[in-house]
Design a protein around this motif. Sequence first.
Motif, PDB file in Angstrom:
ATOM      1  N   MET A  61       0.846  -1.199   0.000  1.00  0.00           N
ATOM      2  CA  MET A  61       0.000   0.000   0.000  1.00  0.00           C
ATOM      3  C   MET A  61       0.878   1.245   0.000  1.00  0.00           C
ATOM      4  SD  MET A  61      -3.099   1.226   0.063  1.00  0.00           S
ATOM      5  CE  MET A  61      -4.089  -0.207   0.497  1.00  0.00           C
ATOM      6  N   LEU A  62       0.590   2.153  -0.910  1.00  0.00           N
ATOM      7  CA  LEU A  62       1.349   3.398  -0.968  1.00  0.00           C
ATOM      8  C   LEU A  62       0.995   4.282   0.220  1.00  0.00           C
ATOM      9  CD1 LEU A  62       0.979   4.265  -4.779  1.00  0.00           C
ATOM     10  CD2 LEU A  62       2.944   3.239  -3.636  1.00  0.00           C
ATOM     11  N   GLU A  63       1.998   4.967   0.744  1.00  0.00           N
ATOM     12  CA  GLU A  63       1.775   5.936   1.816  1.00  0.00           C
ATOM     13  C   GLU A  63       1.998   7.337   1.260  1.00  0.00           C
ATOM     14  OE1 GLU A  63       0.788   5.424   4.923  1.00  0.00           O
ATOM     15  OE2 GLU A  63       0.638   3.260   4.647  1.00  0.00           O
ATOM     16  N   PHE A  64       1.194   8.283   1.698  1.00  0.00           N
ATOM     17  CA  PHE A  64       1.256   9.633   1.151  1.00  0.00           C
ATOM     18  C   PHE A  64       1.546  10.641   2.263  1.00  0.00           C
ATOM     19  CE2 PHE A  64      -1.436   7.082  -1.572  1.00  0.00           C
ATOM     20  CZ  PHE A  64      -0.888   7.340  -2.826  1.00  0.00           C
ATOM     21  N   SER A  65       2.632  11.392   2.080  1.00  0.00           N
ATOM     22  CA  SER A  65       2.969  12.452   3.015  1.00  0.00           C
ATOM     23  C   SER A  65       1.985  13.602   2.859  1.00  0.00           C
ATOM     24  CB  SER A  65       4.385  12.971   2.728  1.00  0.00           C
ATOM     25  OG  SER A  65       5.328  11.938   2.801  1.00  0.00           O
ATOM     26  N   GLU A  66       1.870  14.420   3.889  1.00  0.00           N
ATOM     27  CA  GLU A  66       1.005  15.596   3.795  1.00  0.00           C
ATOM     28  C   GLU A  66       1.460  16.462   2.626  1.00  0.00           C
ATOM     29  OE1 GLU A  66      -0.668  19.356   6.466  1.00  0.00           O
ATOM     30  OE2 GLU A  66       0.933  18.067   7.267  1.00  0.00           O
ATOM     31  N   GLY A  67       0.509  16.836   1.757  1.00  0.00           N
ATOM     32  CA  GLY A  67       0.817  17.661   0.595  1.00  0.00           C
ATOM     33  C   GLY A  67       1.161  16.878  -0.658  1.00  0.00           C
TER      34      GLY A  67
ATOM     35  N   VAL B 195      -8.506  18.153  -1.456  1.00  0.00           N
ATOM     36  CA  VAL B 195      -7.737  17.666  -0.306  1.00  0.00           C
ATOM     37  C   VAL B 195      -8.405  16.377   0.148  1.00  0.00           C
ATOM     38  CG1 VAL B 195      -7.098  18.105   2.095  1.00  0.00           C
ATOM     39  CG2 VAL B 195      -6.952  19.955   0.403  1.00  0.00           C
ATOM     40  N   TRP B 196      -7.605  15.369   0.467  1.00  0.00           N
ATOM     41  CA  TRP B 196      -8.145  14.081   0.895  1.00  0.00           C
ATOM     42  C   TRP B 196      -7.482  13.643   2.191  1.00  0.00           C
ATOM     43  CZ3 TRP B 196     -12.231  11.290   0.154  1.00  0.00           C
ATOM     44  CH2 TRP B 196     -12.247   9.946   0.510  1.00  0.00           C
ATOM     45  N   GLN B 197      -8.331  13.444   3.208  1.00  0.00           N
ATOM     46  CA  GLN B 197      -7.885  12.854   4.475  1.00  0.00           C
ATOM     47  C   GLN B 197      -8.286  11.394   4.436  1.00  0.00           C
ATOM     48  OE1 GLN B 197      -9.421  14.734   8.057  1.00  0.00           O
ATOM     49  NE2 GLN B 197      -9.159  12.845   9.230  1.00  0.00           N
ATOM     50  N   PRO B 198      -7.327  10.474   4.316  1.00  0.00           N
ATOM     51  CA  PRO B 198      -7.680   9.082   4.057  1.00  0.00           C
ATOM     52  C   PRO B 198      -8.325   8.380   5.238  1.00  0.00           C
ATOM     53  CG  PRO B 198      -5.320   9.288   4.400  1.00  0.00           C
ATOM     54  CD  PRO B 198      -5.867  10.683   4.365  1.00  0.00           C
ATOM     55  N   GLY B 199      -9.300   7.540   4.880  1.00  0.00           N
ATOM     56  CA  GLY B 199      -9.842   6.565   5.812  1.00  0.00           C
ATOM     57  C   GLY B 199      -9.522   5.209   5.222  1.00  0.00           C
ATOM     58  N   ASP B 200     -10.560   4.463   4.840  1.00  0.00           N
ATOM     59  CA  ASP B 200     -10.329   3.168   4.194  1.00  0.00           C
ATOM     60  C   ASP B 200      -9.675   3.330   2.822  1.00  0.00           C
ATOM     61  OD1 ASP B 200     -11.522   2.000   6.375  1.00  0.00           O
ATOM     62  OD2 ASP B 200     -13.462   1.674   5.391  1.00  0.00           O
ATOM     63  N   HIS B 201     -10.015   4.417   2.140  1.00  0.00           N
ATOM     64  CA  HIS B 201      -9.427   4.677   0.808  1.00  0.00           C
ATOM     65  C   HIS B 201      -8.184   5.551   0.985  1.00  0.00           C
ATOM     66  CE1 HIS B 201      -9.097   5.400  -3.477  1.00  0.00           C
ATOM     67  NE2 HIS B 201      -9.115   6.700  -3.267  1.00  0.00           N
ATOM     68  N   LYS B 202      -7.020   4.944   0.760  1.00  0.00           N
ATOM     69  CA  LYS B 202      -5.766   5.667   0.985  1.00  0.00           C
ATOM     70  C   LYS B 202      -5.401   6.559  -0.192  1.00  0.00           C
ATOM     71  CE  LYS B 202      -5.453   3.349   4.786  1.00  0.00           C
ATOM     72  NZ  LYS B 202      -5.924   3.987   6.036  1.00  0.00           N
ATOM     73  N   GLY B 203      -5.758   6.137  -1.423  1.00  0.00           N
ATOM     74  CA  GLY B 203      -5.396   6.902  -2.611  1.00  0.00           C
ATOM     75  C   GLY B 203      -4.890   5.980  -3.698  1.00  0.00           C
ATOM     76  N   PHE B 204      -3.978   6.501  -4.512  1.00  0.00           N
ATOM     77  CA  PHE B 204      -3.420   5.711  -5.611  1.00  0.00           C
ATOM     78  C   PHE B 204      -2.832   4.394  -5.103  1.00  0.00           C
ATOM     79  CE2 PHE B 204      -2.333  10.143  -7.232  1.00  0.00           C
ATOM     80  CZ  PHE B 204      -3.339  10.185  -8.190  1.00  0.00           C
ATOM     81  N   GLU B 205      -3.147   3.314  -5.817  1.00  0.00           N
ATOM     82  CA  GLU B 205      -2.479   2.045  -5.551  1.00  0.00           C
ATOM     83  C   GLU B 205      -1.327   1.818  -6.535  1.00  0.00           C
ATOM     84  OE1 GLU B 205      -6.338  -0.276  -3.664  1.00  0.00           O
ATOM     85  OE2 GLU B 205      -5.663  -0.803  -5.671  1.00  0.00           O
ATOM     86  N   LYS B 206      -1.245   2.692  -7.525  1.00  0.00           N
ATOM     87  CA  LYS B 206      -0.178   2.647  -8.525  1.00  0.00           C
ATOM     88  C   LYS B 206       0.031   4.067  -9.023  1.00  0.00           C
ATOM     89  CE  LYS B 206       0.569   0.926 -13.271  1.00  0.00           C
ATOM     90  NZ  LYS B 206       0.018   0.075 -14.353  1.00  0.00           N
TER      91      LYS B 206
END
Length: 271
Positions: free
Chosen positions: A1-7, A119-130
């Motif tokens: 799972m990709l992790e996304f830093s703030e910004g 702006v997205w604050q992740p819950g179950d949906h983290k964002g891009f998977e690729k």
Amino acid sequence: MLEFSEGAPCWVDAMFTDVEGAKAFYGDVLGWTFGEAGSEYGNYTQAYSDGKAVAAVVPPMPGVGAPSQWCLYFASPDAAATAGKITAAGGEVLMGPMQVGTFGTMLIAKEPSGAVFGVWQPGDHKGFEKMGEAGSYAWAEVFTREPDKPDAFLPQVFPYGAQQMDAGDDPAAANMDFKVFSVGGGGGHPVLGRMKMDDDFPADLPPYIQIYFGVPNCDEAVEKTKKHGGKLHFGPMDSPFGRFAAVTDPQGAAFAVIDMSTTVGEMPSFG
């Protein structure tokens, strides 16, 4: 799972009056497949590349006559706090913050020169998977005629460092005003570009964020775009970052395609 830093850019989506047409277009041009529409969330439909989530398409909300356009979302650990920073820095919150079930919390905003972003604050949906590969999000740039406005705004909202491109001895870049924002200071991980719009851009074109999607072959993607009734606006052009072109889809949503495996020239320096 990709992790996304703030910004960091973490997701893209777009509204289309003809969602089935959009699915056919992007399925051919970018090789996407699509999941089932989530009727509970306005028929929000995720797009996949190699089985990994890369974007979403959705029909317009009832009564909203907004044009089709891609929206880039930046990750935030606290969307409400980011909304406060946006307002304090001279931006405008257009929608939200709004919780989307267990998926996360979103807002839509406008930076002071007029470009819209999410702006997205992740819950179950983290964002891009690729990302950073063919069939997925590759890069984005703010296009504006008033670069001082986003240049001042963005580091107040997100933990960005910034570096201005040095044209060096390249005459083609002599009049180019381009800046890169990075997470983790000026020498950190580049996440967003900012380009000053010159007289080559139509006078009635508002500021916007150009989203680049990776493709295996830029020229083939352009030909597919035109075959479906889309338009070519710029390129294909070689660069140190890849061969790219700016296009619009048949419903008017602008984006760019880039073949990152085909690079020409030396990387520019940033100071």
